[in-house]
Scaffold this motif. Structure first.
Motif, PDB file in Angstrom:
ATOM      1  N   LEU A  34     -25.520 -37.782  32.917  1.00 53.22           N
ATOM      2  CA  LEU A  34     -25.743 -36.446  33.469  1.00 53.22           C
ATOM      3  C   LEU A  34     -26.823 -35.719  32.677  1.00 53.22           C
ATOM      4  O   LEU A  34     -27.745 -35.139  33.252  1.00 53.22           O
ATOM      5  N   ALA A  35     -26.715 -35.757  31.357  1.00 54.87           N
ATOM      6  CA  ALA A  35     -27.684 -35.083  30.495  1.00 54.87           C
ATOM      7  C   ALA A  35     -29.097 -35.606  30.733  1.00 54.87           C
ATOM      8  O   ALA A  35     -30.051 -34.821  30.817  1.00 54.87           O
ATOM      9  N   GLU A  36     -29.229 -36.902  30.854  1.00 51.96           N
ATOM     10  CA  GLU A  36     -30.542 -37.485  31.111  1.00 51.96           C
ATOM     11  C   GLU A  36     -31.083 -37.030  32.457  1.00 51.96           C
ATOM     12  O   GLU A  36     -32.259 -36.722  32.595  1.00 51.96           O
ATOM     13  N   ALA A  37     -30.210 -36.950  33.464  1.00 48.57           N
ATOM     14  CA  ALA A  37     -30.633 -36.552  34.803  1.00 48.57           C
ATOM     15  C   ALA A  37     -31.088 -35.095  34.852  1.00 48.57           C
ATOM     16  O   ALA A  37     -32.023 -34.756  35.588  1.00 48.57           O
ATOM     17  N   VAL A  38     -30.445 -34.235  34.088  1.00 42.88           N
ATOM     18  CA  VAL A  38     -30.811 -32.811  34.108  1.00 42.88           C
ATOM     19  C   VAL A  38     -31.815 -32.451  33.024  1.00 42.88           C
ATOM     20  O   VAL A  38     -32.256 -31.304  32.932  1.00 42.88           O
ATOM     21  N   ALA A  41     -30.096 -32.114  26.314  1.00 40.04           N
ATOM     22  CA  ALA A  41     -29.430 -32.909  25.286  1.00 40.04           C
ATOM     23  C   ALA A  41     -27.966 -33.128  25.673  1.00 40.04           C
ATOM     24  O   ALA A  41     -27.307 -32.234  26.207  1.00 40.04           O
ATOM     25  N   GLU A  42     -27.464 -34.305  25.392  1.00 37.90           N
ATOM     26  CA  GLU A  42     -26.077 -34.651  25.705  1.00 37.90           C
ATOM     27  C   GLU A  42     -25.105 -33.676  25.051  1.00 37.90           C
ATOM     28  O   GLU A  42     -24.120 -33.255  25.671  1.00 37.90           O
ATOM     29  N   ARG A  43     -25.377 -33.296  23.839  1.00 36.79           N
ATOM     30  CA  ARG A  43     -24.498 -32.369  23.118  1.00 36.79           C
ATOM     31  C   ARG A  43     -24.425 -31.017  23.824  1.00 36.79           C
ATOM     32  O   ARG A  43     -23.364 -30.416  23.944  1.00 36.79           O
ATOM     33  N   HIS A  44     -25.562 -30.531  24.294  1.00 36.60           N
ATOM     34  CA  HIS A  44     -25.609 -29.262  25.010  1.00 36.60           C
ATOM     35  C   HIS A  44     -24.819 -29.353  26.320  1.00 36.60           C
ATOM     36  O   HIS A  44     -24.017 -28.464  26.640  1.00 36.60           O
ATOM     37  N   VAL A  45     -25.041 -30.404  27.085  1.00 31.06           N
ATOM     38  CA  VAL A  45     -24.342 -30.583  28.360  1.00 31.06           C
ATOM     39  C   VAL A  45     -22.842 -30.700  28.129  1.00 31.06           C
ATOM     40  O   VAL A  45     -22.046 -30.075  28.828  1.00 31.06           O
ATOM     41  N   SER A  46     -22.454 -31.458  27.125  1.00 35.23           N
ATOM     42  CA  SER A  46     -21.032 -31.621  26.814  1.00 35.23           C
ATOM     43  C   SER A  46     -20.381 -30.284  26.491  1.00 35.23           C
ATOM     44  O   SER A  46     -19.285 -29.968  26.979  1.00 35.23           O
ATOM     45  N   ARG A  47     -21.054 -29.488  25.686  1.00 30.76           N
ATOM     46  CA  ARG A  47     -20.513 -28.185  25.300  1.00 30.76           C
ATOM     47  C   ARG A  47     -20.446 -27.245  26.505  1.00 30.76           C
ATOM     48  O   ARG A  47     -19.427 -26.620  26.764  1.00 30.76           O
ATOM     49  N   GLN A  48     -21.517 -27.158  27.269  1.00 31.56           N
ATOM     50  CA  GLN A  48     -21.562 -26.250  28.416  1.00 31.56           C
ATOM     51  C   GLN A  48     -20.596 -26.672  29.531  1.00 31.56           C
ATOM     52  O   GLN A  48     -20.046 -25.828  30.230  1.00 31.56           O
TER      53      GLN A  48
END
Length: 94
Positions: A34-38, A41-48
Motif C-alpha cells: 500500500l505504501a509503495e502504491a501511494v 513511507a511504510e511507517r507513515h502509512v502504518s501509523r496513519q
C-alpha cells in the motif's frame, strides 16, 4: 505538538478509511505494498492507518460533530490502540 484543525484531522481520517477499505478488499496484501502504491513511507502509512480504527464515538465527534481533537494528529494515531471508552475523553478533551 499542536492539535490538528478540523480539516486536517478529517482528511487524515478519510484517507485512513480509504486505505483500510483497499486493504480489506484485497487490493494490497501488506502495508508495504500500500505504501509503495501511494508513494509514502511504510511507517507513515502504518501509523496513519490506525486512524481508521478509532472508536466510533471519536470518529463521529471529530468528523460529523466537527469537534477539534484535544491531541496532535500523531498522538491521535496511537490513541486507536486504547480502549474505546478511554479514547473519547482523551481525543476530545473530556
Amino acid at each position: 505538538m499542536a492539535c490538528p484543525d478540523f480539516s486536517t484531522a478529517q482528511r487524515a481520517i478519510g484517507r485512513a478509511w480509504g486505505w483500510r477499505r483497499r486493504m480489506e478488499a484485497g487490493e494490497f496484501g501488506t502495508i508495504q505494498e500500500l505504501a509503495e502504491a501511494v508513494g509514502l513511507a511504510e511507517r507513515h502509512v502504518s501509523r496513519q492507518l490506525r486512524l481508521a480504527y478509532l472508536a466510533p464515538e471519536v470518529l463521529k465527534r471529530l468528523t460529523c460533530g466537527r469537534e477539534a481533537s484535544a491531541v496532535s494528529l500523531y498522538d491521535l494515531c496511537f490513541l486507536a490502540g486504547k480502549a474505546w471508552g478511554e479514547q473519547v475523553g482523551r481525543a476530545v478533551g473530556e
